[in-house]
Design a protein around this motif. Structure first.
Motif, PDB file in Angstrom:
ATOM      1  N   VAL A  73       3.827   6.300  -4.722  1.00  0.00           N
ATOM      2  CA  VAL A  73       2.551   6.385  -5.618  1.00  0.00           C
ATOM      3  C   VAL A  73       3.210   7.028  -6.827  1.00  0.00           C
ATOM      4  N   ALA A  74       2.396   7.042  -7.997  1.00  0.00           N
ATOM      5  CA  ALA A  74       2.373   7.631  -9.113  1.00  0.00           C
ATOM      6  C   ALA A  74       2.441   9.145  -8.554  1.00  0.00           C
ATOM      7  N   LEU A  75       3.652   9.735  -8.808  1.00  0.00           N
ATOM      8  CA  LEU A  75       3.715  11.304  -8.551  1.00  0.00           C
ATOM      9  C   LEU A  75       3.800  12.032  -9.786  1.00  0.00           C
ATOM     10  N   ALA A  76       2.778  12.343 -10.614  1.00  0.00           N
ATOM     11  CA  ALA A  76       2.521  12.835 -11.580  1.00  0.00           C
ATOM     12  C   ALA A  76       2.401  14.211 -11.789  1.00  0.00           C
ATOM     13  N   THR A  77       1.802  14.874 -10.676  1.00  0.00           N
ATOM     14  CA  THR A  77       1.490  16.097 -10.603  1.00  0.00           C
ATOM     15  C   THR A  77       2.171  16.694  -9.176  1.00  0.00           C
ATOM     16  N   TRP A  78       2.091  17.978  -9.327  1.00  0.00           N
ATOM     17  CA  TRP A  78       2.567  18.707  -7.845  1.00  0.00           C
ATOM     18  C   TRP A  78       1.595  18.395  -6.697  1.00  0.00           C
ATOM     19  N   GLN A  79       0.275  18.432  -7.158  1.00  0.00           N
ATOM     20  CA  GLN A  79      -0.790  17.662  -6.048  1.00  0.00           C
ATOM     21  C   GLN A  79      -0.234  16.388  -5.598  1.00  0.00           C
ATOM     22  N   ASP A  80       0.163  15.649  -6.523  1.00  0.00           N
ATOM     23  CA  ASP A  80       0.373  14.099  -6.103  1.00  0.00           C
ATOM     24  C   ASP A  80       1.694  14.186  -5.230  1.00  0.00           C
ATOM     25  N   TRP A  81       2.673  15.053  -5.243  1.00  0.00           N
ATOM     26  CA  TRP A  81       3.883  15.242  -4.274  1.00  0.00           C
ATOM     27  C   TRP A  81       3.436  15.696  -2.965  1.00  0.00           C
ATOM     28  N   GLU A  82       2.555  16.754  -3.202  1.00  0.00           N
ATOM     29  CA  GLU A  82       2.125  17.404  -1.620  1.00  0.00           C
ATOM     30  C   GLU A  82       1.421  16.349  -1.149  1.00  0.00           C
ATOM     31  N   ASP A  83       0.432  15.445  -1.775  1.00  0.00           N
ATOM     32  CA  ASP A  83      -0.290  14.292  -1.019  1.00  0.00           C
ATOM     33  C   ASP A  83       0.666  13.168  -0.639  1.00  0.00           C
ATOM     34  N   TRP A  84       1.564  13.026  -1.241  1.00  0.00           N
ATOM     35  CA  TRP A  84       2.525  11.869  -0.758  1.00  0.00           C
ATOM     36  C   TRP A  84       3.368  12.283   0.249  1.00  0.00           C
ATOM     37  N   ILE A  85       3.771  13.645   0.448  1.00  0.00           N
ATOM     38  CA  ILE A  85       4.453  14.307   1.457  1.00  0.00           C
ATOM     39  C   ILE A  85       3.520  14.169   2.718  1.00  0.00           C
ATOM     40  N   GLU A  86       2.309  14.482   2.688  1.00  0.00           N
ATOM     41  CA  GLU A  86       1.299  14.638   3.656  1.00  0.00           C
ATOM     42  C   GLU A  86       1.058  13.203   4.159  1.00  0.00           C
ATOM     43  N   GLN A  87       1.143  12.101   3.342  1.00  0.00           N
ATOM     44  CA  GLN A  87       0.689  10.651   3.750  1.00  0.00           C
ATOM     45  C   GLN A  87       2.004  10.335   4.596  1.00  0.00           C
ATOM     46  N   ILE A  88       3.101  10.504   3.967  1.00  0.00           N
ATOM     47  CA  ILE A  88       4.345  10.367   5.025  1.00  0.00           C
ATOM     48  C   ILE A  88       4.241  10.876   6.388  1.00  0.00           C
ATOM     49  N   LEU A  89       3.975  12.190   6.379  1.00  0.00           N
ATOM     50  CA  LEU A  89       3.863  13.100   7.618  1.00  0.00           C
ATOM     51  C   LEU A  89       2.772  12.266   8.603  1.00  0.00           C
ATOM     52  N   ARG A  90       1.610  11.991   7.873  1.00  0.00           N
ATOM     53  CA  ARG A  90       0.535  11.326   8.768  1.00  0.00           C
ATOM     54  C   ARG A  90       0.931   9.892   9.432  1.00  0.00           C
ATOM     55  N   LEU A  91       1.913   9.143   8.587  1.00  0.00           N
ATOM     56  CA  LEU A  91       2.171   7.938   9.295  1.00  0.00           C
ATOM     57  C   LEU A  91       3.242   8.298  10.421  1.00  0.00           C
ATOM     58  N   HIS A  92       4.083   9.167  10.004  1.00  0.00           N
ATOM     59  CA  HIS A  92       4.965   9.777  11.088  1.00  0.00           C
ATOM     60  C   HIS A  92       4.590  10.008  12.422  1.00  0.00           C
ATOM     61  N   GLU A  93       3.457  10.801  12.147  1.00  0.00           N
ATOM     62  CA  GLU A  93       2.705  11.475  13.355  1.00  0.00           C
ATOM     63  C   GLU A  93       2.176  10.182  14.070  1.00  0.00           C
ATOM     64  N   GLU A  94       1.703   9.022  13.402  1.00  0.00           N
ATOM     65  CA  GLU A  94       0.922   8.173  14.243  1.00  0.00           C
ATOM     66  C   GLU A  94       1.916   7.258  15.046  1.00  0.00           C
ATOM     67  N   GLN A  95       3.141   7.567  14.664  1.00  0.00           N
ATOM     68  CA  GLN A  95       4.145   6.868  15.593  1.00  0.00           C
ATOM     69  C   GLN A  95       4.349   7.363  16.736  1.00  0.00           C
ATOM     70  N   SER A  96       4.410   6.597  17.912  1.00  0.00           N
ATOM     71  CA  SER A  96       5.007   7.184  19.141  1.00  0.00           C
ATOM     72  C   SER A  96       6.605   7.617  18.999  1.00  0.00           C
ATOM     73  N   HIS A  97       7.229   8.321  19.904  1.00  0.00           N
ATOM     74  CA  HIS A  97       8.589   8.313  20.065  1.00  0.00           C
ATOM     75  C   HIS A  97       9.238   7.191  20.215  1.00  0.00           C
ATOM     76  N   ASP A  98       8.700   6.164  20.912  1.00  0.00           N
ATOM     77  CA  ASP A  98       9.401   4.952  20.662  1.00  0.00           C
ATOM     78  C   ASP A  98       9.275   3.898  19.986  1.00  0.00           C
ATOM     79  N   ASP A  99       8.070   4.085  19.002  1.00  0.00           N
ATOM     80  CA  ASP A  99       7.646   3.212  17.885  1.00  0.00           C
ATOM     81  C   ASP A  99       9.109   3.055  16.875  1.00  0.00           C
ATOM     82  N   ALA A 100       9.206   1.958  16.640  1.00  0.00           N
ATOM     83  CA  ALA A 100      10.102   1.640  15.256  1.00  0.00           C
ATOM     84  C   ALA A 100       9.677   2.374  14.085  1.00  0.00           C
ATOM     85  N   CYS A 101      10.675   2.899  13.413  1.00  0.00           N
ATOM     86  CA  CYS A 101      10.585   3.648  12.000  1.00  0.00           C
ATOM     87  C   CYS A 101      11.477   2.936  10.971  1.00  0.00           C
ATOM     88  N   GLU A 102      10.719   2.346  10.091  1.00  0.00           N
ATOM     89  CA  GLU A 102      11.542   1.682   9.158  1.00  0.00           C
ATOM     90  C   GLU A 102      12.463   2.410   8.410  1.00  0.00           C
TER      91      GLU A 102
END
Length: 194
Positions: A73-102
């Protein structure tokens, strides 16, 4: 020209093949037919080149899905980068170990013996790195990043942290490597802040 029903069948075949690639499996035509409830005649009607043609189309679809899901997404500020990373980690956390990861599955395609597929994956990585570089360049223009910051190198490091962390977490069943890699990469970016 295929009918709407034919297009739906073709799409179903393609999505099933892409799902097989994401789970680390290669394209098995019998498995695709079973998953999509299609016949061999239907499969070869839409993909006359058989396994190789379907494999390449599935790799393209995998990359398109990844580009949609993971494009920054638009990563225009440091907060945007932190939010982007947290979003990736949330999505990653929602996957089980056996789920496919794109993201993790992309690494397997990068080592593909098919040169066309490997080239497509390489272009995807370059596009992704370019998108991140463009975000950092915009931050330079806004005065948030020093003018001497090596934006191309920083973008590559962030991409490598994302890809490598996702692969290691998927392999180990851990949740710590991706988070550590992305947070350390962000610290590296912030070291170049104005």
């Amino acid at each position: 020209m295929p009918t709407p029903k034919g297009e739906a069948t073709k799409t179903r075949i393609l999505e099933a093949a892409a799902d097989l690639l994401v789970t680390g499996n290669d394209i098995n035509l019998d498995e695709v037919m079973r998953m999509t409830r299609t016949s061999k005649g239907q499969l070869f009607y839409y993909y006359p080149g058989g396994r190789n043609e379907l494999r390449r189309a599935a790799a393209e679809r995998h990359l398109a899905r990844l580009a949609q899901a993971e494009a920054p997404v638009a990563l225009a500020t440091w907060q945007d980068w932190e939010d982007w990373i947290e979003q990736i980690l949330r999505l990653h956390e929602e996957q089980s170990h056996d789920d496919a990861c794109e993201v993790a599955a992309l690494a397997g395609r990068a080592l593909d013996t098919d040169k066309v597929t490997r080239s497509m994956v390489g272009r995807m990585y370059e596009l992704w790195a370019d998108q991140l570089r463009d975000q950092l360049t915009a931050m330079q223009g806004a005065g948030l990043l020093r003018s001497d910051a090596p934006v191309a190198d920083l973008a590559s490091a962030m991409l490598a942290a994302l890809q490598g962390g996702a692969v290691i977490d998927k392999a180990t069943g851990s949740r710590r490597h991706l988070g550590s890699a992305l947070r350390q990469a962000l610290l590296m970016l912030r070291a170049h802040a104005t």
